[in-house]
Design an enzyme around this catalytic site. Structure first.
Site, short mmCIF file in Angstrom:
data_model
loop_
_atom_site.label_atom_id
_atom_site.label_comp_id
_atom_site.label_asym_id
_atom_site.label_seq_id
_atom_site.Cartn_x
_atom_site.Cartn_y
_atom_site.Cartn_z
N THR A 127 0.67 -1.24 0.09
CA THR A 127 0.14 -0.08 0.10
C THR A 127 0.91 1.16 -0.13
O THR A 127 1.90 1.23 0.38
CB THR A 127 -0.82 0.11 1.36
OG1 THR A 127 -1.53 1.39 1.43
CG2 THR A 127 0.05 -0.40 2.58
N ASP A 128 0.32 2.29 -0.55
CA ASP A 128 1.00 3.66 -0.42
C ASP A 128 1.31 4.09 0.96
O ASP A 128 2.01 4.89 1.22
CB ASP A 128 0.44 4.66 -1.32
CG ASP A 128 -1.32 5.01 -1.02
OD1 ASP A 128 -1.87 4.50 0.05
OD2 ASP A 128 -1.70 5.93 -1.61
N GLU A 129 0.22 3.56 1.86
CA GLU A 129 0.32 4.06 3.35
C GLU A 129 1.81 3.87 4.00
O GLU A 129 2.15 4.50 5.03
CB GLU A 129 -0.75 3.63 4.32
CG GLU A 129 -2.20 3.88 3.51
CD GLU A 129 -3.32 3.73 4.64
OE1 GLU A 129 -2.90 3.39 5.72
OE2 GLU A 129 -4.27 3.93 4.28
N TYR A 152 -1.69 -0.30 11.03
CA TYR A 152 -2.12 -0.95 9.98
C TYR A 152 -0.82 -0.94 8.87
O TYR A 152 -0.30 -1.85 8.27
CB TYR A 152 -3.16 -0.53 9.17
CG TYR A 152 -3.29 -0.89 7.67
CD1 TYR A 152 -3.34 -2.25 7.23
CD2 TYR A 152 -3.19 0.12 6.60
CE1 TYR A 152 -3.47 -2.41 5.90
CE2 TYR A 152 -3.12 -0.17 5.52
CZ TYR A 152 -3.29 -1.62 5.10
OH TYR A 152 -3.24 -1.82 3.73
N LYS A 156 2.21 -3.22 7.26
CA LYS A 156 2.40 -3.62 5.81
C LYS A 156 3.67 -3.22 5.36
O LYS A 156 4.42 -4.08 4.70
CB LYS A 156 1.48 -2.60 4.90
CG LYS A 156 -0.05 -3.06 5.14
CD LYS A 156 -0.43 -4.48 4.53
CE LYS A 156 -0.30 -4.63 3.05
NZ LYS A 156 -0.87 -5.64 2.53
P1 NAD Z 1 -9.94 -6.72 2.69
O1 NAD Z 1 -10.20 -6.26 3.87
O2 NAD Z 1 -11.35 -6.35 1.77
O3 NAD Z 1 -9.82 -8.38 2.41
C1 NAD Z 1 -8.69 -8.93 2.91
C2 NAD Z 1 -9.09 -10.57 2.85
O4 NAD Z 1 -8.23 -11.21 3.47
C3 NAD Z 1 -10.49 -11.00 3.29
O5 NAD Z 1 -11.07 -11.83 2.34
C4 NAD Z 1 -10.07 -11.65 4.54
O6 NAD Z 1 -10.99 -12.79 4.95
C5 NAD Z 1 -8.57 -12.18 4.28
N1 NAD Z 1 -7.86 -12.53 5.40
C6 NAD Z 1 -7.54 -11.88 6.54
N2 NAD Z 1 -6.68 -12.45 7.13
C7 NAD Z 1 -6.33 -13.58 6.82
C8 NAD Z 1 -5.57 -14.64 7.15
N3 NAD Z 1 -4.85 -14.66 8.22
N4 NAD Z 1 -5.20 -15.74 6.20
C9 NAD Z 1 -6.19 -15.63 5.02
N5 NAD Z 1 -6.98 -14.67 4.64
C10 NAD Z 1 -7.12 -13.64 5.68
O7 NAD Z 1 -8.96 -5.95 1.79
P2 NAD Z 1 -8.56 -5.40 0.64
O8 NAD Z 1 -9.28 -3.78 0.52
O9 NAD Z 1 -9.20 -6.19 -0.53
O10 NAD Z 1 -7.14 -5.48 0.41
C11 NAD Z 1 -6.18 -6.20 -0.03
C12 NAD Z 1 -4.96 -6.21 -0.09
O11 NAD Z 1 -4.48 -5.07 -0.75
C13 NAD Z 1 -4.40 -5.96 1.30
O12 NAD Z 1 -3.04 -6.63 1.45
C14 NAD Z 1 -4.35 -4.39 1.63
O13 NAD Z 1 -3.37 -3.98 2.27
C15 NAD Z 1 -3.87 -3.77 -0.06
N6 NAD Z 1 -4.31 -2.77 -0.37
C16 NAD Z 1 -5.69 -2.16 -0.27
C17 NAD Z 1 -5.99 -0.92 -0.86
C18 NAD Z 1 -7.23 -0.62 -0.61
O14 NAD Z 1 -7.67 0.55 -0.89
N7 NAD Z 1 -8.34 -1.36 -0.33
C19 NAD Z 1 -5.03 -0.23 -1.43
C20 NAD Z 1 -3.76 -0.51 -1.39
C21 NAD Z 1 -3.20 -1.86 -1.07
O1 DAU Z 2 -4.12 4.07 0.63
C1 DAU Z 2 -4.20 2.61 0.48
C2 DAU Z 2 -5.07 2.23 1.74
O2 DAU Z 2 -6.47 2.91 1.68
C3 DAU Z 2 -5.04 0.95 1.75
O3 DAU Z 2 -3.83 0.48 2.20
C4 DAU Z 2 -6.12 0.24 3.16
O4 DAU Z 2 -6.16 -0.89 3.11
C5 DAU Z 2 -7.31 1.11 2.68
O5 DAU Z 2 -8.33 0.92 3.79
C6 DAU Z 2 -7.33 2.65 2.68
O6 DAU Z 2 -6.86 3.36 3.69
P1 DAU Z 2 -7.74 4.70 4.04
O7 DAU Z 2 -7.34 4.70 5.50
O8 DAU Z 2 -7.03 5.70 3.20
O9 DAU Z 2 -9.05 4.31 3.67
P2 DAU Z 2 -10.73 4.63 4.40
O10 DAU Z 2 -11.58 4.19 3.48
O11 DAU Z 2 -10.73 4.08 5.69
O12 DAU Z 2 -10.55 6.31 4.59
C7 DAU Z 2 -10.35 7.01 3.62
C8 DAU Z 2 -10.31 8.48 3.92
O13 DAU Z 2 -11.71 8.97 4.43
C9 DAU Z 2 -9.53 8.86 5.25
O14 DAU Z 2 -8.95 10.07 5.19
C10 DAU Z 2 -10.41 8.55 6.31
C11 DAU Z 2 -11.65 9.17 5.80
N1 DAU Z 2 -13.02 8.56 6.39
C12 DAU Z 2 -12.81 7.20 6.47
C13 DAU Z 2 -14.11 6.62 7.17
C14 DAU Z 2 -14.24 5.12 7.21
C15 DAU Z 2 -14.00 9.51 6.84
O15 DAU Z 2 -13.90 10.83 6.89
N2 DAU Z 2 -15.28 8.93 7.70
C16 DAU Z 2 -15.14 7.54 7.75
O16 DAU Z 2 -16.34 7.15 8.30
#
Ligand code: NAD
Ligand code: DAU
Length: 348
Positions: A127-129, A152, A156
């Protein structure tokens, strides 16, 4: 690299399920899908894929070394693409322990067992985080120092360093991708966009943290899938690739767009106490992905958000299914006692 069988972990989650669907549609690969089915993993997100002859679902944890070793050998897996993670910043603030178990220990287990089984390639979905927070200027490049700020993102970043170490020390063929915020179908409604769509549809308050001016760089999930696949196939061994959408938006801009799309008033916007340690701005420079792998995003934000809102409107049964039970408890803990700072009236 060409292969016949890959292990996708976390393939019942948001991005993982989109990726499994993408692989089954666009490639001849066999896809083994290992997922623990935590609150964020739902078989309902896989739909027809569950019946697909090239999809093999295994319920279990990436921290279970015996199971991982068995799955790798049983299916003659040649490559691992690791999506499995605890992925929500807010939950990591409530309880960091499971983030270290899954994101750090789980990744180490996959690397160790993958190496022992002689897999040819390992892709870590990061992730970019891991880069921390930006001011008003600049974008993250692959040489921006790791500076994670939440439990988190710290977990990562730790995983990224383990992947790097396995390449450097053992010569394992690894690739790491670092992507910005995704949105699209099957995203669990704890994250900003689906949560706001769900609340707006139910005429509930839309809880915006702090001043609502934090910036995220939004990428449609299918564009992330094409990027991960390109990086897995053609990425340099040991390489790191940033993936982003060139779609910087403040949270308020995103929430207002959603309200317009669903035809609900801005008076639903409610400012609430900020997330502790809330990163101010993320922006990704993904020029390496374009220069080396020829990848670029295809979906712009207006088109992507319209498609996403439409998808949630047409899949209310999925939303109802995933937002019962544990989700209600989480929502109450996260929002019911959260101090409210004002409503949209203060926007002027
Ligand atoms: P998500 O939370 O929707 O899904 C995570 C999945 O992993 C779920 O199906 C969960 O059951 C499974 N999981 C959790 N713990 C596990 C374990 N111990 N063993 C096997 N499976 C397990 O997450 P997402 O948003 O789909 O993110 C997927 C990946 O992409 C993550 O690694 C996250 O860090 C990365 N990522 C997410 C975003 C985003 O915006 N959502 C952006 C950049 C990177
Ligand atoms: O940047 C990549 C990341 O993006 C991934 O690695 C993470 O898995 C993914 O969850 C996401 O993280 P963020 O913290 O950026 O996403 P989130 O959707 O939780 O929040 C997006 C923005 O919105 C953040 O600035 C917090 C704000 N927010 C979020 C929620 C849930 C609110 O203002 N209100 C809310 O209720």
């Amino acid at each position: 690299m060409d292969c016949n069988t890959v292990l996708v972990t976390g393939g019942a989650g948001f991005i993982g399920s989109n990726f499994v669907r993408y692989l089954l549609a666009e490639t001849p690969l066999h896809v083994v899908n290992l997922d623990a089915l935590t609150y964020a993993g739902n078989l309902a997100s896989l739909g027809d894929c569950l019946e697909h002859p090239r999809h093999h679902f295994v319920k279990g944890s990436i921290t279970n070394a015996g199971l991982v070793a068995h799955v790798l050998r049983q299916y003659a897996v040649e490559g691992i693409i690791n999506f499995a993670a605890e992925s929500h910043v807010d939950r990591s603030i409530l309880g960091p322990q499971v983030f270290v178990e899954t994101n750090v220990q789980g990744t180490l287990t996959l690397l160790t067992e993958g190496r022992a089984a002689g897999i040819r390639r390992f892709l870590q979905v990061s992730t970019d985080e891991v880069y921390g927070s930006l001011g008003d200027e600049g974008r993250f490049t692959e040489s921006t120092p790791l500076s994670a700020n939440s439990p988190y993102s710290a977990s990562k970043a730790a995983a990224d360093l383990l992947v790097r170490a396995f390449h450097h020390t053992y010569g394992m063929e690894t690739v790491t991708t670092r992507c910005s915020n995704n949105y699209g179908p099957y995203q669990f409604p704890e994250k900003l966009i689906p949560l706001m769509i769900m609340n707006a549809l139910a005429d509930k308050p839309l809880p915006v943290y702090g001043d609502g001016l934090n910036v995220r760089d939004w990428l449609y999930v299918r564009d992330h899938c094409t990027a991960v696949w390109a990086a897995f196939r053609q990425g340099r061994p040991g390489g790191v690739y940033n993936i982003g959408g060139n779609n910087e938006k403040t949270n308020l801009e995103v929430v207002r767009t959603i309200l317009r799309q669903v035809g609900k008033p801005e008076s639903l916007i409610t400012f609430v106490r900020d997330r502790p340690g809330h990163d101010r701005r993320y922006a990704i420079d993904s020029s390496r992905m374009t220069a080396e792998l020829g990848w670029r995003p295809e979906v712009d934000f207006d088109g992507g958000i319209a498609a996403t809102v439409r998808w949630y409107l047409e899949h209310r049964e999925w939303l109802d299914q995933v937002s019962s039970g544990e989700y209600r408890r989480y929502y109450a803990e996260m929002y019911d006692r959260r101090e409210r700072l004002g409503t949209a009236a203060r926007l002027g």
